[in-house]
Scaffold this motif. Structure first.
Motif, PDB file in Angstrom:
ATOM      1  N   MET A  91       0.829  -1.207   0.000  1.00  0.00           N
ATOM      2  CA  MET A  91       0.000   0.000   0.000  1.00  0.00           C
ATOM      3  C   MET A  91       0.863   1.257   0.000  1.00  0.00           C
ATOM      4  SD  MET A  91      -2.942  -1.241   2.704  1.00  0.00           S
ATOM      5  CE  MET A  91      -3.685   0.397   2.798  1.00  0.00           C
ATOM      6  N   LEU A 158      -7.879  -3.580  -7.235  1.00  0.00           N
ATOM      7  CA  LEU A 158      -6.999  -3.766  -6.086  1.00  0.00           C
ATOM      8  C   LEU A 158      -5.532  -3.756  -6.510  1.00  0.00           C
ATOM      9  CD1 LEU A 158      -8.927  -6.510  -4.078  1.00  0.00           C
ATOM     10  CD2 LEU A 158      -8.802  -4.057  -3.599  1.00  0.00           C
ATOM     11  N   ASP A 174     -13.136  -8.260   0.055  1.00  0.00           N
ATOM     12  CA  ASP A 174     -13.332  -7.496   1.287  1.00  0.00           C
ATOM     13  C   ASP A 174     -14.053  -6.195   0.946  1.00  0.00           C
ATOM     14  OD1 ASP A 174     -13.246  -6.140   3.652  1.00  0.00           O
ATOM     15  OD2 ASP A 174     -11.075  -6.248   3.914  1.00  0.00           O
ATOM     16  N   LYS A 176     -14.653  -3.634   2.566  1.00  0.00           N
ATOM     17  CA  LYS A 176     -14.047  -2.424   3.132  1.00  0.00           C
ATOM     18  C   LYS A 176     -13.030  -1.803   2.191  1.00  0.00           C
ATOM     19  CE  LYS A 176     -12.555  -4.237   6.997  1.00  0.00           C
ATOM     20  NZ  LYS A 176     -13.042  -5.633   6.839  1.00  0.00           N
ATOM     21  N   MET A 177     -12.582  -2.563   1.191  1.00  0.00           N
ATOM     22  CA  MET A 177     -11.583  -2.054   0.257  1.00  0.00           C
ATOM     23  C   MET A 177     -12.203  -1.258  -0.880  1.00  0.00           C
ATOM     24  SD  MET A 177      -8.797  -3.062   1.597  1.00  0.00           S
ATOM     25  CE  MET A 177      -7.618  -2.739   0.282  1.00  0.00           C
ATOM     26  N   HIS A 301     -11.499   2.417  -5.297  1.00  0.00           N
ATOM     27  CA  HIS A 301     -10.743   1.853  -4.176  1.00  0.00           C
ATOM     28  C   HIS A 301     -10.953   2.765  -2.969  1.00  0.00           C
ATOM     29  CE1 HIS A 301      -7.557   0.156  -1.776  1.00  0.00           C
ATOM     30  NE2 HIS A 301      -7.202  -0.677  -2.731  1.00  0.00           N
ATOM     31  N   GLN A 303      -9.316   3.058  -0.262  1.00  0.00           N
ATOM     32  CA  GLN A 303      -8.114   3.537   0.413  1.00  0.00           C
ATOM     33  C   GLN A 303      -7.120   4.189  -0.540  1.00  0.00           C
ATOM     34  OE1 GLN A 303      -6.548   0.231   2.655  1.00  0.00           O
ATOM     35  NE2 GLN A 303      -8.491  -0.177   3.663  1.00  0.00           N
TER      36      GLN A 303
END
Length: 337
Positions: A91, A158, A174, A176-177, A301, A303
């Motif tokens: 990340m 991702l 997931d 949350k991603m 995305h 994040q």
């Protein structure tokens, strides 16, 4: 895992890692170890010797204070600490790449490269209009479009192979991603070649269609499951002969040269049945049934921020979604008294 058993100190505080000497090379190494599972292969990926990679791995473990990898007969395996560290390292490296991209786009002034992913239907009735608009308003932006299934597009997002995509979140991803803006359901239509025996009927049922060969996406695909569930819920037998393919090109080619039928997104059916689509060789059958695939969304995305150029295309797509939603609402509204 008890870190004391291997002689490691207590876990570092949050500002210790940089102060203790953690470097970008360490981040790249842990990511390479996760990807390859081999110290030699990881070293080759970083263009360093294997002894140098081993020394760097030991140095990295000393800095973070926990065991990051274990050796076994086939190479190495990351510990739970190593897996988490590799995830965070990937990340951080991606954020640095994104920062470099943003700075370049800011310096060039709304220039850059944008990669959009989409399932087939929205690629035609949403992405194409956005591209046409962007070609006029932002001609310096280079655009790449990937048309694929939702599960593969989620993987691409991702992995930073697409900046955003239009599709669905399926399987064990997931949530949350991801960040979603719901668009709406995807209606389906039955298509066949011009001159197909069913085109001579004023009213066509799905039971009529089942008598012919079908072309559908692979078993387990959301659209395939939707069609099969719709048929079974109405006690209509499933097609006896099915060509399974995810290729729209093969689907159109096969039905244009046979009596097979296919169920595709309505946007696809409408596009290719027009005279300027495939010269009228594909027709939409007047099937008296409404089938829709569950809602799809505009997905980013959660994040990772969009680059300036990607934000421009994303905002255009969102505006197009809002416009289509208002148009549907107006069309469904009862007439004024």
């Amino acid at each position: 895992m008890d870190v004391r058993n291997r002689g490691f100190s207590a876990l570092p505080s949050r500002d210790d890692l940089a102060r203790k000497g953690l470097r970008l090379a360490h981040l790249r190494l842990i990511c390479a170890l996760k990807e390859t599972g081999q110290m030699g292969a990881a070293a080759a990926q970083l263009a360093i010797s294997q002894p140098a990679a081993s020394r760097m791995a030991a140095e990295m473990e000393a800095i973070v204070g926990v065991p990051l990898h274990e050796r076994h007969a086939r190479g190495i395996a990351l510990t739970p600490f190593g897996e988490r560290f590799a995830l965070r390292a990937a990340m951080m490296l991606q954020n640095l790449d994104d920062t470099a991209r943003e700075l370049v786009e800011m310096e060039r002034g709304n220039q850059g490269t944008v990669s959009i992913g989409s399932v087939t239907g929205p690629a035609l009735d949403l992405v194409l209009p956005v591209i046409r608009r962007a070609r006029v308003t932002h001609p310096a932006i280079s655009i790449t479009v990937s048309v694929d299934t939702s599960d593969r597009l989620a993987e691409d997002l991702l992995a930073s192979r697409v900046d955003f995509f239009i599709g669905r979140l399926l399987g064990d991803v997931d949530p949350k991603m991801f960040a979603l803006t719901e668009i709406g359901t995807e209606p389906l239509s039955v298509i066949a070649r011009s001159g197909h025996p069913l085109t001579r009927q004023a009213r066509v049922t799905l039971a009529d269609c089942v008598a012919y060969d079908w072309v559908l996406q692979a078993s387990g695909n959301l659209m395939r499951r939707t069609v099969e569930n719709h048929l079974m819920a109405r006690q209509i037998p499933l097609p006896g002969k099915v060509l399974s393919t995810s290729s729209l090109l093969l689907t159109l080619a096969y039905i244009s040269q046979s009596n097979a039928v296919s169920m595709v997104a309505k946007a696809v059916a409408d596009f290719y049945s027009r005279e300027d689509g495939l010269d009228g060789r594909i027709v939409v059958l007047p099937v008296d049934a409404a089938i829709s695939v569950p809602a799809y969304s505009l997905i980013t995305h959660a994040q990772r921020a969009l680059s300036p150029a990607s934000r421009i295309l994303y905002d255009m797509a969102r505006d197009a979604v809002d416009g289509a939603r208002l148009a549907r609402r107006d069309a469904e509204a009862p007439p004024a008294p």
